[in-house]
Design an enzyme around this catalytic site. Structure first.
Site, PDB file in Angstrom:
ATOM      1  N   ARG A 190       0.834  -1.190   0.000  1.00  0.00           N
ATOM      2  CA  ARG A 190       0.000   0.000   0.000  1.00  0.00           C
ATOM      3  C   ARG A 190       0.877   1.251   0.000  1.00  0.00           C
ATOM      4  O   ARG A 190       2.045   1.207   0.395  1.00  0.00           O
ATOM      5  CB  ARG A 190      -0.920   0.030   1.223  1.00  0.00           C
ATOM      6  CG  ARG A 190      -1.864  -1.153   1.339  1.00  0.00           C
ATOM      7  CD  ARG A 190      -2.688  -1.045   2.612  1.00  0.00           C
ATOM      8  NE  ARG A 190      -3.654  -2.131   2.754  1.00  0.00           N
ATOM      9  CZ  ARG A 190      -3.434  -3.272   3.396  1.00  0.00           C
ATOM     10  NH1 ARG A 190      -2.237  -3.473   3.973  1.00  0.00           N
ATOM     11  NH2 ARG A 190      -4.356  -4.203   3.482  1.00  0.00           N
ATOM     12  N   LYS A 245      -2.429  -2.173   7.777  1.00  0.00           N
ATOM     13  CA  LYS A 245      -3.598  -1.699   8.503  1.00  0.00           C
ATOM     14  C   LYS A 245      -3.619  -2.302   9.905  1.00  0.00           C
ATOM     15  O   LYS A 245      -3.268  -3.458  10.100  1.00  0.00           O
ATOM     16  CB  LYS A 245      -4.877  -2.062   7.750  1.00  0.00           C
ATOM     17  CG  LYS A 245      -5.072  -1.277   6.461  1.00  0.00           C
ATOM     18  CD  LYS A 245      -6.413  -1.577   5.827  1.00  0.00           C
ATOM     19  CE  LYS A 245      -6.660  -0.717   4.599  1.00  0.00           C
ATOM     20  NZ  LYS A 245      -7.977  -0.984   3.984  1.00  0.00           N
ATOM     21  N   HIS A 294      -2.509   2.930  -6.059  1.00  0.00           N
ATOM     22  CA  HIS A 294      -3.246   1.757  -5.604  1.00  0.00           C
ATOM     23  C   HIS A 294      -3.449   0.765  -6.745  1.00  0.00           C
ATOM     24  O   HIS A 294      -3.501  -0.450  -6.525  1.00  0.00           O
ATOM     25  CB  HIS A 294      -4.594   2.157  -5.011  1.00  0.00           C
ATOM     26  CG  HIS A 294      -5.180   1.096  -4.122  1.00  0.00           C
ATOM     27  ND1 HIS A 294      -4.582   0.711  -2.938  1.00  0.00           N
ATOM     28  CD2 HIS A 294      -6.280   0.314  -4.249  1.00  0.00           C
ATOM     29  CE1 HIS A 294      -5.311  -0.246  -2.367  1.00  0.00           C
ATOM     30  NE2 HIS A 294      -6.334  -0.513  -3.148  1.00  0.00           N
ATOM     31  N   ARG A 315      -0.636  -1.556  -6.954  1.00  0.00           N
ATOM     32  CA  ARG A 315      -0.809  -2.675  -6.004  1.00  0.00           C
ATOM     33  C   ARG A 315      -1.677  -3.749  -6.646  1.00  0.00           C
ATOM     34  O   ARG A 315      -1.371  -4.947  -6.555  1.00  0.00           O
ATOM     35  CB  ARG A 315      -1.448  -2.138  -4.730  1.00  0.00           C
ATOM     36  CG  ARG A 315      -1.879  -3.197  -3.708  1.00  0.00           C
ATOM     37  CD  ARG A 315      -2.285  -2.496  -2.419  1.00  0.00           C
ATOM     38  NE  ARG A 315      -3.158  -3.279  -1.562  1.00  0.00           N
ATOM     39  CZ  ARG A 315      -2.731  -4.162  -0.656  1.00  0.00           C
ATOM     40  NH1 ARG A 315      -1.440  -4.396  -0.523  1.00  0.00           N
ATOM     41  NH2 ARG A 315      -3.597  -4.797   0.119  1.00  0.00           N
ATOM     42  N   HIS A 337      -4.229  -8.778   3.634  1.00  0.00           N
ATOM     43  CA  HIS A 337      -5.677  -8.743   3.782  1.00  0.00           C
ATOM     44  C   HIS A 337      -6.095  -9.556   4.998  1.00  0.00           C
ATOM     45  O   HIS A 337      -5.632 -10.682   5.187  1.00  0.00           O
ATOM     46  CB  HIS A 337      -6.361  -9.325   2.536  1.00  0.00           C
ATOM     47  CG  HIS A 337      -6.274  -8.446   1.336  1.00  0.00           C
ATOM     48  ND1 HIS A 337      -6.369  -8.925   0.044  1.00  0.00           N
ATOM     49  CD2 HIS A 337      -6.091  -7.106   1.217  1.00  0.00           C
ATOM     50  CE1 HIS A 337      -6.257  -7.923  -0.808  1.00  0.00           C
ATOM     51  NE2 HIS A 337      -6.088  -6.811  -0.119  1.00  0.00           N
ATOM     52  N   TYR A 361      -8.892 -10.829  -7.003  1.00  0.00           N
ATOM     53  CA  TYR A 361      -7.779 -11.011  -7.930  1.00  0.00           C
ATOM     54  C   TYR A 361      -7.820 -12.347  -8.657  1.00  0.00           C
ATOM     55  O   TYR A 361      -6.927 -12.653  -9.446  1.00  0.00           O
ATOM     56  CB  TYR A 361      -6.442 -10.875  -7.179  1.00  0.00           C
ATOM     57  CG  TYR A 361      -6.250  -9.511  -6.594  1.00  0.00           C
ATOM     58  CD1 TYR A 361      -5.976  -8.417  -7.403  1.00  0.00           C
ATOM     59  CD2 TYR A 361      -6.373  -9.312  -5.223  1.00  0.00           C
ATOM     60  CE1 TYR A 361      -5.823  -7.156  -6.867  1.00  0.00           C
ATOM     61  CE2 TYR A 361      -6.214  -8.051  -4.676  1.00  0.00           C
ATOM     62  CZ  TYR A 361      -5.947  -6.978  -5.504  1.00  0.00           C
ATOM     63  OH  TYR A 361      -5.794  -5.727  -4.971  1.00  0.00           O
TER      64      TYR A 361
END
Length: 329
Positions: A176, A198, A269, A272, A296, A305
């Site tokens: 990210r 995150k 992004h 990514r 994730h 994806y």
């Protein structure tokens, strides 16, 4: 990490406490909390207008919410929230993703009031559903476009090694923007890179040859910089300070333009997304491995994806053993 947030000093105590709780206790990113604040501020302004607590001649965006307290919040009903969502849809033309974010902010806030600080006995949005968000394939660069992007750099530019390294890491590691700008020198350990994602969760990324060579060249140039203020930061601006997110976005946009890829909705992004797509389509990465690489928390997020390219579909059909069958004459 450079980041400009809203002035939370103008927020009512109940909202400011929630913000600091999400930042310090729950470990949410500054960007996430910023969005929570903006969405809740908008809702409180709407609520005051709905309750007749704000002058009619004052635009909604200028309504003061500093006096919002638990007594007002206790009056909120699910009907009020539906009216608010109807308003942002019809008057503000918010799409499903933006409305979904607002619903998420409201659900998180009211859950906090009920479960964490016991200021409310019942949660008016407990059964509020997220708006349906159309599923779309993530926009990404093709392999050829990726080559074009990596080939567009001017090697005579004084910041060539830094900028080339940044794009190389984006395209190969799928990190990210906040993770890249948050990198420090000690984030690198031989052939691995430790990033903070995150929720302040750390994960390790393995560096391939392209990344290792790009980092080697950049670190050699970095060591020659006359002034370094943020000594721990990996990527520095011309003043020797940590390179900010906004500047990285500007740089990537300029490189996309130089590579003839502007006007296609591409961004940091999307780089990514490109890395994830390349790993899945060409590296045949297992979906759970890809989940670990991208950081994730939910596998469902990674599953976007698993779309397949036309090349793969054609190859799958061509590889069917019955493709070689020929009827006897």
């Amino acid at each position: 990490m450079a980041y400009t947030s809203s002035d939370y000093s103008q927020a009512p105590d109940i909202l400011r406490n929630f913000i600091y709780y999400m930042l310090t206790i729950k470990g949410r990113s500054q960007l996430t909390v910023e969005n929570y604040y903006l969405d809740l501020r908008f809702f409180f302004r709407y609520l005051k207008r709905l309750r007749g607590l704000a002058p009619k001649n004052v635009p909604l965006r200028e309504i003061d919410i500093s006096d919002v307290d638990i007594k007002l919040i206790e009056t909120v009903t699910l009907t009020d929230v539906y009216a608010f969502l109807n308003y942002v849809y019809n008057e503000c033309h918010n799409g499903p993703r933006t409305r979904s974010r607002k619903v998420s902010a409201l659900r998180t806030f009211f859950k906090y009031l009920v479960n964490n600080v016991s200021l409310l006995k019942t949660n008016p949005v407990e059964y509020l559903e997220l708006p349906a968000v159309p599923k779309t394939l993530p926009k990404h660069l093709t392999l050829e476009q990726s080559y074009d992007l990596l080939s567009c750099f001017d090697q005579n530019d004084p910041f060539y090694s830094r900028d080339f390294c940044i794009v190389t890491l984006f395209l190969n590691c799928g990190m990210r923007l906040s993770e890249l700008t948050g990198l420090n020198l000690n984030s690198i350990s031989e052939n691995t890179l430790t990033v903070v994602g995150k929720g302040n969760k750390e994960r390790q990324l393995y560096l391939n040859d392209a990344c290792l060579k790009a980092l080697e060249h950049y670190l050699a140039d970095r060591s020659q910089m006359p002034t370094i203020i943020d000594k721990e930061a990996l990527f520095l601006n011309r003043r020797g300070k940590r390179l900010g997110q906004r500047r990285v976005q500007q740089l990537v946009t300029s490189f996309l333009d130089k590579a003839g890829l502007s006007g296609q909705g591409l961004s940091t992004h999307k780089l990514r997304h490109t890395a994830a797509t390349m790993m899945y389509q060409y590296g045949e990465a297992d979906i759970r491995v890809l989940q670990e690489i991208l950081g994730h928390s939910n596998l469902s997020t990674t599953q976007i994806y698993t779309h397949v390219s036309s090349r793969q579909k054609e190859s799958a059909i061509q590889s069917n053993p019955l493709a070689q069958f020929k009827p006897k004459k």
